[in-house]
Motif scaffolding. Sequence first.
Motif, mmCIF file in Angstrom:
data_model
loop_
_atom_site.group_PDB
_atom_site.id
_atom_site.type_symbol
_atom_site.label_atom_id
_atom_site.label_comp_id
_atom_site.label_asym_id
_atom_site.label_seq_id
_atom_site.Cartn_x
_atom_site.Cartn_y
_atom_site.Cartn_z
ATOM 1 N N SER A 24 -44.055 24.099 0.493
ATOM 2 C CA SER A 24 -43.376 22.955 -0.112
ATOM 3 C C SER A 24 -43.541 23.050 -1.614
ATOM 4 C CB SER A 24 -43.974 21.640 0.401
ATOM 5 O OG SER A 24 -43.697 21.457 1.763
ATOM 6 N N SER A 27 -42.882 18.938 -6.940
ATOM 7 C CA SER A 27 -41.818 17.968 -7.158
ATOM 8 C C SER A 27 -41.006 18.331 -8.396
ATOM 9 C CB SER A 27 -42.438 16.574 -7.336
ATOM 10 O OG SER A 27 -41.445 15.627 -7.620
ATOM 11 N N ASP A 30 -36.773 23.570 -7.694
ATOM 12 C CA ASP A 30 -35.769 23.879 -6.687
ATOM 13 C C ASP A 30 -35.746 25.355 -6.291
ATOM 14 O OD1 ASP A 30 -33.002 23.675 -9.121
ATOM 15 O OD2 ASP A 30 -34.814 24.918 -9.046
ATOM 16 N N ASN A 71 -34.326 20.253 1.297
ATOM 17 C CA ASN A 71 -35.353 19.580 0.489
ATOM 18 C C ASN A 71 -36.143 20.579 -0.366
ATOM 19 O OD1 ASN A 71 -36.944 20.888 2.343
ATOM 20 N ND2 ASN A 71 -38.101 19.073 2.980
#
Lengths: 114, 118
Positions: A24, A27, A30, A71
Amino acid sequence: DAGVTQSPTHLIKTRGQQVTLRCSPKSGHDTVSWYQQALGQGPQFIFQYYEEEERQRGNFPDRFSGHQFPNYSSELNVNALLLGDSALYLCASSPFGRVNTEAFFGQGTRLTVV
Amino acid sequence: AQTVTQSQPEMSVQEAETVTLSCTYDTSESDYYLFWYKQPPSRQMILVIRQEAYKQQNATENRFSVNFQKAAKSFSLKISDSQLGDAAMYFCAYRSAGRMDSNYQLIWGAGTKLIIKP
C-alpha cells in the motif's frame, strides 16, 4: 500517515509454488515500484506500476508479474518459485512525474523458498 | 546502461569520529540524481541525502554531506560526529532525470556496512 506498508513481513514457500506480496503506497502517491534485494546485495528493479499499468520492467522473467488497483495499492506475484527467488522484496511509492521528490520504501517482505 | 559501484563492503569508525563512504557510477547521461540511502536492521530504506547532477554545490543534511565530482563520476558520503544510530548498510543509488517514466527506477550499488565502535 502510515507511509508505505507491505504484507506479509515474512513468508516461507516451497519450490514450484506461487506467492503474492502486497503493498500500500504512501498517501498521495500513485506510482509503485518493486525491487528484489538478495542477501548482501543492493536492490534490483523488477517493475513499476502507474495508472494500473506496468510502465517499466527490469531484467526479470515473466514468472514475475504484478498488478495495481484503483486505490494505487499493488501486488507482486511470482510463479514457479525457485530457490534463487529467496530475497527481500521492497516496495517503493512516489508521485508520478515529480522528479524532485523522493521515493518512500516499505519495510519489505522477506521471502524464503525451500 | 548505468552502473553504480561501492568498493567498500565494510567500514568501521569510532563514535564521534568522521567517516567517508565511497561511490562511483557510470552513465552517459548529463541529467540525473544521486542518492545515499540507509538500511538499518529494520530493513526499511531511508533517504539520507540527495544530489542533483546539475547542481555544483554539494548537498548537506546536518551531519551528512557529499562530495560530488561529476567529471570523475564520484559521489562520496561523509558522516561527521558518528553516532551509534548511524550503524547500518548504506547504499548509493542513481536515477535518471530526463524521462518521466524512468523517474523512479533506482540503480543501486552493492552497499557498505557501517560499524560504529563505542
